[in-house]
Scaffold this motif. Structure first.
Motif, PDB file in Angstrom:
ATOM      1  N   ILE A 114      22.128 -65.655 -23.842  1.00 13.97           N
ATOM      2  CA  ILE A 114      20.652 -65.024 -23.737  1.00 13.97           C
ATOM      3  C   ILE A 114      20.295 -65.254 -22.359  1.00 13.97           C
ATOM      4  O   ILE A 114      20.264 -66.119 -21.716  1.00 13.97           O
ATOM      5  CB  ILE A 114      19.876 -65.394 -24.644  1.00 13.97           C
ATOM      6  N   GLU A 115      19.950 -64.129 -21.574  1.00 18.69           N
ATOM      7  CA  GLU A 115      19.272 -63.918 -20.244  1.00 18.69           C
ATOM      8  C   GLU A 115      18.229 -62.889 -19.984  1.00 18.69           C
ATOM      9  O   GLU A 115      18.244 -62.123 -20.910  1.00 18.69           O
ATOM     10  CB  GLU A 115      20.552 -63.756 -19.274  1.00 18.69           C
ATOM     11  N   ASN A 116      17.485 -62.895 -18.940  1.00 20.84           N
ATOM     12  CA  ASN A 116      16.575 -61.874 -18.579  1.00 20.84           C
ATOM     13  C   ASN A 116      17.344 -60.896 -18.361  1.00 20.84           C
ATOM     14  O   ASN A 116      18.066 -60.914 -17.273  1.00 20.84           O
ATOM     15  CB  ASN A 116      15.670 -62.643 -17.593  1.00 20.84           C
ATOM     16  N   SER A 117      17.398 -59.745 -19.024  1.00 21.07           N
ATOM     17  CA  SER A 117      18.189 -58.541 -18.393  1.00 21.07           C
ATOM     18  C   SER A 117      17.857 -57.313 -19.018  1.00 21.07           C
ATOM     19  O   SER A 117      16.989 -57.226 -20.309  1.00 21.07           O
ATOM     20  CB  SER A 117      19.854 -59.202 -19.251  1.00 21.07           C
ATOM     21  N   GLN A 118      18.537 -56.251 -18.766  1.00 21.14           N
ATOM     22  CA  GLN A 118      18.405 -54.985 -19.349  1.00 21.14           C
ATOM     23  C   GLN A 118      19.731 -54.903 -20.109  1.00 21.14           C
ATOM     24  O   GLN A 118      20.688 -55.261 -19.515  1.00 21.14           O
ATOM     25  CB  GLN A 118      18.335 -54.019 -18.198  1.00 21.14           C
ATOM     26  N   VAL A 119      19.789 -54.179 -21.123  1.00 26.96           N
ATOM     27  CA  VAL A 119      20.973 -53.606 -21.928  1.00 26.96           C
ATOM     28  C   VAL A 119      20.894 -51.953 -21.887  1.00 26.96           C
ATOM     29  O   VAL A 119      19.927 -51.436 -22.252  1.00 26.96           O
ATOM     30  CB  VAL A 119      20.988 -54.379 -23.279  1.00 26.96           C
ATOM     31  N   ALA A 120      21.931 -51.567 -21.848  1.00 30.28           N
ATOM     32  CA  ALA A 120      22.217 -50.076 -22.009  1.00 30.28           C
ATOM     33  C   ALA A 120      23.510 -49.569 -22.664  1.00 30.28           C
ATOM     34  O   ALA A 120      24.273 -50.484 -22.725  1.00 30.28           O
ATOM     35  CB  ALA A 120      22.401 -49.284 -20.654  1.00 30.28           C
ATOM     36  N   VAL A 121      23.515 -48.740 -23.564  1.00 31.18           N
ATOM     37  CA  VAL A 121      24.562 -48.326 -24.828  1.00 31.18           C
ATOM     38  C   VAL A 121      25.033 -47.182 -23.492  1.00 31.18           C
ATOM     39  O   VAL A 121      24.506 -46.366 -23.208  1.00 31.18           O
ATOM     40  CB  VAL A 121      24.333 -47.977 -25.850  1.00 31.18           C
ATOM     41  N   PHE A 122      26.531 -47.161 -23.435  1.00 30.80           N
ATOM     42  CA  PHE A 122      27.210 -46.126 -22.663  1.00 30.80           C
ATOM     43  C   PHE A 122      28.229 -45.528 -23.877  1.00 30.80           C
ATOM     44  O   PHE A 122      28.699 -46.212 -24.688  1.00 30.80           O
ATOM     45  CB  PHE A 122      28.002 -46.683 -21.579  1.00 30.80           C
ATOM     46  N   LEU A 123      28.519 -44.221 -23.401  1.00 33.27           N
ATOM     47  CA  LEU A 123      29.729 -43.650 -24.272  1.00 33.27           C
ATOM     48  C   LEU A 123      30.768 -43.287 -23.219  1.00 33.27           C
ATOM     49  O   LEU A 123      30.756 -42.553 -22.257  1.00 33.27           O
ATOM     50  CB  LEU A 123      29.258 -42.357 -24.791  1.00 33.27           C
ATOM     51  N   SER A 124      32.037 -43.825 -23.534  1.00 27.15           N
ATOM     52  CA  SER A 124      33.152 -43.561 -22.692  1.00 27.15           C
ATOM     53  C   SER A 124      33.856 -42.491 -23.473  1.00 27.15           C
ATOM     54  O   SER A 124      34.129 -42.515 -24.764  1.00 27.15           O
ATOM     55  CB  SER A 124      33.891 -45.074 -22.653  1.00 27.15           C
TER      56      SER A 124
END
Length: 364
Positions: A114-124
């Protein structure tokens, strides 16, 4: 090839200045610069300051989603195959402060904690011809989605609602199908495989799937489907003759050999695929296909899931996917889309230089 790609997206930039700056931006992303933020990219381009690069990401008139569409079309044209695999997965971007869109303390696979972060979902997209990232969605946690003032300050479009990661992935897969991206399969990890709504909707799109599931995932193992067994309990009951050694594809050290077992579920066209490594560790996959396929095909699709991990590594290591210093919704989507454009060029160029990998192999 590079000129062809930039010509493809040129019309998305209505004026000469952002069109020229976008080209310089992408050239900088493809360069061996140590850091690929606006300051470094501006210096690479011979600019006296980063203002043109910053305008490109902040206020210039262009649609990042339209450029994304062009990237997706370019990859489909260059790498497309009817048996292609769509692979959703998320990645994290470590950040400081609280102003960057979607940032909060949350689990980041990049950091492994767990960190201070952004998370994004990508499609490959992955096929025998190559692989590339073709879509992206920033994950907006509920703490953000429920705070309209905070969303407005970060430029989040009005009306944007919370969406779980499987919902974001399904949105991208649906768009890819609508755009006629040639694909026959979806592969993903447990975040998506354990989600029944995700599995059901992928099947309704006409795509087969090989989705990792957790060891305690319950499979309809008896007629009627009402009685279910844990995946690991099914694996423990299989006799030795059910296991077959098959390569899941070629890795950096050669063929990736595993033992595989395949069990039917009491649900039409549904099966459980089980992988056993040399250490005895098991992995489980929920599978469905619109038409019967051999075991080797499912193994091949399962092995293709790692393409997205390789693309994340290439995107961050080669085109600076995580080097941005923007905070807003618009800035994030613009930077990431241009990084995907640069990566698509590298992926297609690399694919042209390598022969098609051999099909999965089975040892009798």
């Amino acid at each position: 090839m590079f000129d062809e790609l930039m010509f493809l997206v040129a019309g998305r930039f209505g004026r000469a200045e952002p069109r020229r700056t976008a080209r310089e931006f992408v050239v900088g992303l493809l360069s061996p610069l140590e850091r690929k933020n606006c300051w470094w990219l501006a210096e690479q381009a011979g600019h006296g300051d980063p203002q043109a690069m910053q305008r490109l990401l902040r206020t210039a008139a262009w649609d990042a989603d339209a450029v994304r569409d062009d990237v997706r079309g370019f990859v489909a044209a260059q790498l497309g195959d009817a048996a292609g695999v769509l692979i959703p997965d998320e990645t994290g971007f470590l950040k400081k402060g609280t102003g960057s869109v979607g940032v909060q303390r949350q689990y980041s696979g990049t950091a492994g904690r767990i960190e201070n972060s952004q998370v994004a979902v990508f499609l490959s997209y992955a096929s025998a011809r190559g692989r590339a990232l073709i879509d992206r969605r920033i994950y907006l946690p509920k703490s953000w989605a429920d705070d309209r003032a905070r969303c407005a300050a970060a430029g989040v479009p009005a009306g944007t609602q919370f969406a779980a990661k499987p919902e974001l992935a399904l949105d991208m897969i649906t768009d890819a199908v609508a755009a006629k991206v040639p694909a026959g399969w979806v592969a993903a990890d447990e975040v998506y495989g354990d989600n029944g709504a995700f599995r059901s909707k992928v099947a309704k799109l006409g795509l087969g799937y090989v989705l990792a599931v957790s060891c305690d995932h319950r499979i309809p193992a008896f007629p009627g489907g009402k009685r279910r067994l844990r995946a690991d309990h099914i694996a423990a009951a299989l006799p030795a003759r059910c296991w077959h050694r098959i390569s899941a594809g070629t890795g950096s050290k050669g063929p990736r050999w595993y033992d595989w077992a395949w069990a039917c579920a009491h649900q039409p066209s549904h099966t459980l695929l089980i992988r056993r490594g040399s250490s005895g560790e098991l992995a489980f996959y929920r599978c469905w296909s619109p038409a019967p396929v051999p075991l080797a095909t499912l193994v091949h699709v399962a092995g293709m899931r790692w393409a997205v991990e390789e693309e994340f590594q290439a995107a961050k290591g080669q085109v600076g996917l995580d080097h941005y210093q923007v905070r807003t919704w618009t800035g994030w989507h613009r930077f990431v889309t241009l990084a995907m454009l640069a990566l698509a060029f590298l992926s297609v160029t690399a694919a042209a230089e390598h022969a098609q990998p051999p099909p999965p192999q089975m040892i009798p």
